[in-house]
Scaffold this motif. Structure first.
Motif: not given
Length: 124
Positions: A50, A53, A87, A89-90, A124
């Motif tokens: 991941v 962010a 946060e 994200r993949t 997510e």
């Protein structure tokens, strides 16, 4: 790097560790796991990478979440900056790189993995 000479025992230990790492990978048809495919926290090849962010740095999902749990706040361990959110994200491109590596090295099971399977990313 220290300017002090290392002892022969330290040199033997370093040599043995390097040989074990290289020997294990070579026996499976792989010279060495590429460093860009290793999580900077676990030093194991990504399975569920991941991107944070706030920084864009990539980590293994469980490792960064555990890091944040221990710190009590979102923090990027590579940059040492406080993130504004938890946060993640993949990292689809990193997942693709790992899949390509495994395809190129048939039969190779990365260090720390139980098998060659790449799990579906966590929601997510």
């Amino acid at each position: 790097m220290s300017s002090e000479p290392i002892t022969s025992r330290e040199a033997d230990s370093q040599h043995a560790a390097k040989a074990a790492m290289e020997g294990g990978a070579r026996s499976q048809g792989c010279e060495q796991e590429p460093l860009h495919l290793l999580c900077p926290i676990t030093h194991i090849m990504y399975q569920d990478p991941v991107s944070v962010a706030a920084s864009g740095n990539t980590y293994e999902r469980w490792a960064i979440l555990e890091h944040w749990r221990r710190k009590g706040r979102p923090h990027d361990p590579l940059t040492n900056i406080e993130a504004r959110s938890f946060e993640v994200r993949t990292d689809w491109s990193k997942r693709a790189e790992v899949a390509a590596f495994l395809e190129e090295h048939a039969g190779y099971v990365p260090d720390g993995w139980q098998d060659r399977s790449i799990p579906a990313p966590a929601p997510e």
